[in-house]
Write an enzyme that holds these catalytic residues in place. Sequence first.
Site, short mmCIF file in Angstrom:
data_model
loop_
_atom_site.label_atom_id
_atom_site.label_comp_id
_atom_site.label_asym_id
_atom_site.label_seq_id
_atom_site.Cartn_x
_atom_site.Cartn_y
_atom_site.Cartn_z
N HIS A 182 12.65 -23.54 16.51
CA HIS A 182 13.15 -22.77 15.36
C HIS A 182 12.01 -22.20 14.51
CE1 HIS A 182 12.83 -26.75 13.13
NE2 HIS A 182 12.40 -25.93 12.20
N ASP B 186 14.51 -28.23 20.83
CA ASP B 186 13.89 -27.60 19.66
C ASP B 186 12.37 -27.73 19.73
OD1 ASP B 186 13.47 -26.21 17.35
OD2 ASP B 186 14.81 -27.43 16.11
N SER C 214 8.05 -28.70 9.90
CA SER C 214 8.58 -28.48 11.25
C SER C 214 7.47 -28.24 12.26
CB SER C 214 9.50 -27.25 11.25
OG SER C 214 10.82 -27.60 10.98
#
Length: 235
Positions: A47, A77, A151
């Site tokens: 992402h 992911d 992230s």
Amino acid sequence: MALPRDKPPPLGASAPGRPGASPGGRQAVSSGTGFVVAPRQIMTNHHVAEGCAAMTARLAGGQEIPATVIAADQQRDLALLRTESDPGPVLPFRRAAEVRRGESVVTYGFPLAGLLSSGPTLTTGDVSALAGLGDNARQIQISAPVQQGNSGGPLLDLRGHVVGVIVSKLNAQRIAQATGDIPQNVNFAVKHTEAVDFMREHGVQPQLEEGGAPRTAAEVGEIAHASTVFLRCLR
């Protein structure tokens, strides 16, 4: 009352303030963290890299270099990026598959870029559970605080080995609406075994290590520093 079980919000961060123009005229629209997993190879979240026309990586020394997505896995992911110049030393993954509840872990990354320090941030915590939200077997739950921008950053044990890739945090607002209580320090990382499998599936050989003397969190941060990069998504 049933708890919300939708996917936790990802921890990629919107670009702070006025996005700067790249030499190619593109704008920085979001940011995240990555770390070096093989020579000229950086791992981050899917992402973080999704929808980017181009990406850049800011290295520990302050240099900013182009990075190109070479592989992505939406289910895990995870994404792999390639750089044309050396982004730093490789961070080793733990060879053993086991991660224990209660094990101390360290995160290293770039949360809330433009609001907090422009440099990396270290947090500490423990492995809380061996699965993610809704028993997601590809993730573990951790208590180490993370924010938007974390992230794709490494989750490390106290020997400096990667045991996960930071991915998301619980949607505290939705849980509070459902239960009347605000959950604290419920965050998630993709298991290191998933990251290792992803690399091998795309022809990248991970560096695996085991053993070694336990270190302080500060020492683990020093190991991670040279290998952890600030990523910008350009469109």
